[in-house]
Design a protein around this motif. Structure first.
Motif, short mmCIF file in Angstrom:
data_model
loop_
_atom_site.label_atom_id
_atom_site.label_comp_id
_atom_site.label_asym_id
_atom_site.label_seq_id
_atom_site.Cartn_x
_atom_site.Cartn_y
_atom_site.Cartn_z
N LEU A 1 89.86 3.86 33.81
CA LEU A 1 88.42 3.86 33.57
C LEU A 1 88.05 4.65 32.32
CD1 LEU A 1 87.18 4.46 37.23
CD2 LEU A 1 87.36 2.30 35.99
N ASP A 2 86.98 4.23 31.68
CA ASP A 2 86.43 4.94 30.53
C ASP A 2 85.88 6.28 31.01
OD1 ASP A 2 85.12 5.85 28.33
OD2 ASP A 2 83.84 4.10 28.07
N ARG A 3 86.34 7.38 30.40
CA ARG A 3 85.96 8.71 30.85
C ARG A 3 84.87 9.34 30.00
NH1 ARG A 3 88.81 12.55 30.49
NH2 ARG A 3 88.32 13.63 32.42
N SER A 4 84.25 8.58 29.12
CA SER A 4 83.28 9.17 28.21
C SER A 4 82.11 9.82 28.96
CB SER A 4 82.75 8.12 27.23
OG SER A 4 82.19 7.02 27.92
N ALA A 5 81.68 9.20 30.06
CA ALA A 5 80.56 9.77 30.84
C ALA A 5 80.97 11.09 31.48
CB ALA A 5 80.12 8.77 31.90
N VAL A 6 82.21 11.16 31.95
CA VAL A 6 82.71 12.40 32.57
C VAL A 6 82.78 13.51 31.52
CG1 VAL A 6 84.69 13.48 33.71
CG2 VAL A 6 84.00 11.15 34.32
N ILE A 7 83.30 13.17 30.35
CA ILE A 7 83.43 14.17 29.28
C ILE A 7 82.05 14.68 28.88
CG2 ILE A 7 84.11 14.48 26.87
CD1 ILE A 7 86.37 12.45 27.44
N ALA A 8 81.08 13.78 28.78
CA ALA A 8 79.72 14.19 28.41
C ALA A 8 79.10 15.08 29.49
CB ALA A 8 78.86 12.96 28.18
N LYS A 9 79.35 14.74 30.75
CA LYS A 9 78.76 15.49 31.87
C LYS A 9 79.20 16.94 31.85
CE LYS A 9 78.53 15.56 36.94
NZ LYS A 9 78.93 14.86 38.19
N TYR A 10 80.47 17.18 31.52
CA TYR A 10 81.00 18.54 31.55
C TYR A 10 81.19 19.12 30.14
CZ TYR A 10 81.99 17.28 36.38
OH TYR A 10 81.88 16.85 37.69
#
Length: 298
Positions: free
Chosen positions: A206-215
């Protein structure tokens, strides 16, 4: 198909690798090739590919012993899906070839010998070269570089070290697969070069860009020891280390990527330690949130 040959390094690897090394190599070939097949299904049906293909990729990437009964069942299920896709004619042949790479990977697991990796590498190279020819790009060289990169990473690794590197190798393979998808999307749209990939899931990673942005604002505390005051393993201690930092004292050098979350009964991390691999500090925070952990770092 295009006239594709194995590179010398890949050929040598296929005849000298351990089964664990070859399995990781085959999984990378399948992950990259299957991305376009997933995209093609999404574009033609508006839905994600059948879950069986994702489960097959997960199985290819698993470390340890092969569950032959489980592989056999999934191998037959994918054969039926492949036959249906070929008979219906709804999918372009290049997409069917992408699915076949995963199916062949399961066959490799059933065969249980490292030498089968060379044929899968060749098939993956032919598939990607064909896609490149249609899109007017030299993707064959990109796939060859990806294969040679995996060979360079895996050749000197023990089977235990290979198991630790699997998540990193998979993320790398998915990134290349997404590039193939972008090329395929541009070819479909009649655009030179690449375009944005489908918004529907196109790889098993999965694309982790949203996770990286969240944290993104969290403070990484690599090497620090904290105490878990709430959530799973409350009362135990935790330390997060970069694998590259841990590797610096080893002969193999600092090549490993990602980080390990260590949890133990004592601050020295020697009593009943357990570890979990994640990609980065965002993955650490995501893991803590998943397990309800609150850490006292003071």
């Amino acid at each position: 198909m295009s006239n594709v040959h194995l590179s010398e390094s890949v050929g040598r690897f296929a005849h000298s690798a351990s089964f664990a090394q070859a399995r990781a190599f085959v999984a990378g070939c399948a992950e990259r090739a299957c991305a376009v097949a997933f995209w093609a299904v999404a574009e033609s049906t508006g839905e994600a590919a059948p879950d069986a293909w994702f489960r097959a990729l997960d199985l290819l990437w698993e470390p340890g012993a092969v569950d032959e009964a489980r592989v056999e069942l999934l191998y037959r299920e994918l054969q039926e899906l492949l036959d249906a896709a070929s008979d219906d004619g709804d999918l372009d042949s290049v997409a069917v070839e992408g699915f076949d790479a995963v199916h062949s990977g399961l066959g490799f697991l059933l065969w249980g010998k490292a030498q089968g990796a060379d044929q899968i590498a060749l098939a993956a190279g032919e598939f990607v070269a064909e896609l490149g020819e249609r899109a007017g790009q030299d993707l064959g060289s990109r796939e060859q570089a990806a294969q040679e990169g995996d060979v360079g990473t895996l050749s000197s690794r023990s089977d235990d070290a290979v198991a630790v590197l699997l998540p990193t190798l998979r993320v790398s393979a998915a990134e290349v697969g997404r590039h193939y998808v972008a090329v395929a999307a541009a070819w479909r749209d009649g655009v030179a070069g690449t375009s944005s990939e489908s918004t529907i899931r196109v790889t098993a990673v999965l694309d982790r860009s949203a996770v990286i942005a969240k944290y993104g604002n969290s403070v990484p505390r690599f090497g620090a020891v904290g105490r878990i005051v709430a959530g799973a393993d409350a009362g135990r201690y935790v330390r997060v280390d970069r694998l590259a930092d841990l590797d610096q004292t080893e002969e193999e050098g600092a090549e490993a990527e990602g980080v390990m979350i260590f949890v133990a009964d004592d601050p020295e991390m020697t009593v009943a330690p357990v570890g979990e691999w994640v990609e980065d500090w965002a993955g650490v925070e995501e893991s803590f949130e998943r397990d309800g952990r609150r850490i006292d770092w003071t």
